[in-house]
Scaffold this active site. Structure first.
Site, PDB file in Angstrom:
ATOM      1  N   ARG A  65       0.827  -1.214   0.000  1.00 26.52           N
ATOM      2  CA  ARG A  65       0.000   0.000   0.000  1.00 26.52           C
ATOM      3  C   ARG A  65       0.858   1.260   0.000  1.00 26.52           C
ATOM      4  O   ARG A  65       0.460   2.285  -0.544  1.00 26.52           O
ATOM      5  CB  ARG A  65      -0.937  -0.028   1.220  1.00 26.52           C
ATOM      6  CG  ARG A  65      -2.091  -1.040   1.034  1.00 26.52           C
ATOM      7  CD  ARG A  65      -2.655  -1.468   2.356  1.00 26.52           C
ATOM      8  NE  ARG A  65      -3.861  -2.273   2.288  1.00 26.52           N
ATOM      9  CZ  ARG A  65      -3.898  -3.601   2.099  1.00 26.52           C
ATOM     10  NH1 ARG A  65      -2.768  -4.281   1.943  1.00 26.52           N
ATOM     11  NH2 ARG A  65      -5.047  -4.246   2.067  1.00 26.52           N
ATOM     12  N   ASP A  83      -3.883 -15.516   7.719  1.00 30.41           N
ATOM     13  CA  ASP A  83      -2.605 -15.956   7.138  1.00 30.41           C
ATOM     14  C   ASP A  83      -1.772 -16.789   8.110  1.00 30.41           C
ATOM     15  O   ASP A  83      -0.792 -17.425   7.725  1.00 30.41           O
ATOM     16  CB  ASP A  83      -1.784 -14.745   6.678  1.00 30.41           C
ATOM     17  CG  ASP A  83      -2.412 -14.061   5.470  1.00 30.41           C
ATOM     18  OD1 ASP A  83      -3.230 -14.699   4.779  1.00 30.41           O
ATOM     19  OD2 ASP A  83      -2.088 -12.881   5.225  1.00 30.41           O
ATOM     20  N   LYS A 135      -6.440 -19.219  -1.025  1.00 26.57           N
ATOM     21  CA  LYS A 135      -5.164 -18.520  -0.799  1.00 26.57           C
ATOM     22  C   LYS A 135      -4.133 -19.005  -1.829  1.00 26.57           C
ATOM     23  O   LYS A 135      -4.488 -19.610  -2.824  1.00 26.57           O
ATOM     24  CB  LYS A 135      -4.693 -18.760   0.642  1.00 26.57           C
ATOM     25  CG  LYS A 135      -5.614 -18.140   1.689  1.00 26.57           C
ATOM     26  CD  LYS A 135      -5.639 -16.628   1.578  1.00 26.57           C
ATOM     27  CE  LYS A 135      -6.647 -15.993   2.513  1.00 26.57           C
ATOM     28  NZ  LYS A 135      -6.838 -14.575   2.239  1.00 26.57           N
TER      29      LYS A 135
HETATM   30  C1  S3P Z   1      -4.303  -9.045   2.441  1.00 27.99           C
HETATM   31  C2  S3P Z   1      -5.540  -9.531   2.779  1.00 27.99           C
HETATM   32  C3  S3P Z   1      -5.818 -10.950   3.042  1.00 27.99           C
HETATM   33  C4  S3P Z   1      -4.536 -11.711   3.329  1.00 27.99           C
HETATM   34  C5  S3P Z   1      -3.457 -11.401   2.332  1.00 27.99           C
HETATM   35  C6  S3P Z   1      -3.122  -9.918   2.362  1.00 27.99           C
HETATM   36  C7  S3P Z   1      -4.144  -7.598   2.168  1.00 27.99           C
HETATM   37  O1  S3P Z   1      -6.425 -11.516   1.898  1.00 27.99           O
HETATM   38  O2  S3P Z   1      -4.803 -13.098   3.329  1.00 27.99           O
HETATM   39  O3  S3P Z   1      -2.287 -12.148   2.609  1.00 27.99           O
HETATM   40  O4  S3P Z   1      -2.993  -7.114   2.105  1.00 27.99           O
HETATM   41  O5  S3P Z   1      -5.161  -6.922   2.014  1.00 27.99           O
HETATM   42  P1  S3P Z   1      -8.020 -11.461   1.653  1.00 27.99           P
HETATM   43  O6  S3P Z   1      -8.408 -10.070   1.418  1.00 27.99           O
HETATM   44  O7  S3P Z   1      -8.229 -12.321   0.436  1.00 27.99           O
HETATM   45  O8  S3P Z   1      -8.635 -12.054   2.891  1.00 27.99           O
END
Ligand code: S3P
Length: 432
Positions: free
Chosen positions: A28, A315, A342
């Site tokens: 981000r 995660d 995932k």
């Molecule tokens: C993330 C959100 C999660 C997470 C991923 C990183 C993010 O995924 O599992 O490793 O940076 O917004 P999801 O939005 O699919 O739950």
């Protein structure tokens, strides 16, 4: 590093460690830096493959990004500074890059093609393309836009009120990025609280966003100003050492400057619930909460994990499953169907690989059940190209009797390129 033999049996872990920067925040910081006007300096950025994919995509979108040993400097020229790329954008293994970029590109007046690796090609993108299309986005792709490769023709966007069908920060963030460009106010309702790094970063870059209960309200037409960002240590990376410290004999690990954003600390709640010897010290705020976490060898008991806790530790479930093999009694992980989409189907890969090391673990429709406490044996296992499965198995080798041979260990570089060096330093008990 295709196949790696790991023999860390009966290791004691001692010392201090600062894990690499948070993956979600690193992505981000590049995105907002690119969209802002002026210079953004990022310290403690995670130079893992996923975040390097994000840098590469923004360079192809015409953004100047400098990399030094200590810092990443992004020279943003505002939304209008993004240019039509001459090449396909390759998001590699990164779901965050792919999905968040879709939200950004949906409103940019040019054509882009996104493609990722074999794992990305299997991951659902309709969860993002459906709400973006409702906002007017023009996105085409394989299987009617469900999968990569995806082609985006950016256009003017209209605001929507979108109720997220799944608790996903990636989907939420994609709609936020589109909403920031729309004419009017976009409202997103999330079924459960998910990580809020995008919302926090909007404010750090001088924009505005409001939360009202489960609603997130995003005024459209926003611009941002470049700023300085410090990326806290990734709690999802720290999790491997929290578990390693709790299950290895005579261990004490002090993890410094770990991100403690309350939307991410589910692993700490689980460790406390299991009876772990864990301490959190001097949490300070630096845009994001940061603190020091100490873990010591622990006597653990099984717990039930589900409901609103799941998005806060999604995660970490692979390494929590390992933790549960070393806890007395039964651990049930439920409400975690999202594991199936995932980097791999993590219900399948966790269960199959831990079984190979002798764990008593069964898959369920929405999670898994683990029976502890069970001594693990050596064996031949695979990361299946999934970084978090690879690291979980490397930690398992610390308590396994015998040699663990880990195939596809190179996948670990996706989020933690220095994982084995850091592990080695703690095994030696050297202070970092
Ligand atoms: C993330 C959100 C999660 C997470 C991923 C990183 C993010 O995924 O599992 O490793 O940076 O917004 P999801 O939005 O699919 O739950």
């Amino acid at each position: 590093m295709k196949e790696m033999e790991i023999k860390l049996t009966d290791s004691t872990l001692q010392g201090h460690l600062e894990v690499p920067g948070d993956k979600s925040i690193s992505h981000r910081s590049i995105m907002f830096g690119a969209l802002a006007d002026g210079k953004t300096t990022i310290r403690h950025f995670l130079k893992g493959e996923d975040c390097l994919s994000t840098i590469d995509c923004f360079r192809k979108l015409g953004v100047e990004i400098e990399e030094t040993e200590e810092e990443i400097i992004v020279h943003g020229k505002g939304w209008k500074g993004l240019e039509e790329p001459k090449e396909v954008l390759d998001t590699g293994n990164s779901g965050t890059t792919t999905r968040l970029l879709l939200g950004i590109l949906a409103g940019c007046p040019f054509h882009t093609v996104l493609v990722g690796d074999a794992s990305i090609a299997e991951r659902p993108m309709d969860r993002v393309t459906v709400p973006l299309s409702q906002m007017g986005a023009r996105i085409n792709g394989r299987s009617e836009g469900r999968f990569t490769p995806l082609a985006i023709n950016g256009t003017k966007l209209r605001p929507i009120h979108y109720e997220l069908p799944v608790a996903s920060a990636q989907v939420k963030s994609a709609v936020i990025f589109a909403g920031l460009q729309a004419e009017g106010e976009t409202i997103i309702t999330e079924p459960q609280l998910t990580r809020d790094h995008t919302e926090k970063m909007i404010e750090q870059f001088g924009g505005s966003v409001t939360r009202r209960g489960n609603d997130i309200i995003i005024p459209g037409g926003q611009t941002f100003k470049g700023t300085d960002i410090y990326v806290p240590g990734d709690i999802s990376s720290a999790a491997f050492f929290l578990v390693a410290g709790a299950i290895s004999p005579d261990s004490e690990i002090v993890l410094e400057k770990v991100g403690l954003n309350p939307t991410r600390t589910g692993i700490i709640d689980v460790l406390k619930d299991m009876g772990a010897d864990i301490e959190i010290q001097e949490a300070q705020i630096a845009g994001e909460e940061v603190g020091t976490v100490t873990i010591r060898t622990s006597n653990l008991k099984g717990v039930e994990i589900g409901g609103d806790l799941i998005p806060k530790l999604i995660d970490e479930i692979p390494v929590i499953a390992l933790l549960a093999t070393q806890a007395e009694g039964r651990t049930v992980i439920k409400d975690a169907e999202e594991l199936k989409v995932k980097e791999t189907n993590r219900i399948d890969t966790v269960v199959s690989e831990l079984k190979k090391l002798g764990a008593e673990i069964e898959a369920t429709d929405d999670g898994m059940v683990i029976h502890g406490k069970k001594g693990l044996s050596g064996g031949h296992v695979s990361s299946h190209g999934d970084h978090r499965i690879g690291m979980m198995l490397a930690v398992a080798s610390l308590v396994a009797e015998g040699t663990v041979i880990l195939e596809n260990a190179e996948a670990i570089a996706v989020s933690y390129p220095s994982f084995f060096e850091d592990m080695d330093r703690l095994i030696q008990g050297k202070k970092s």
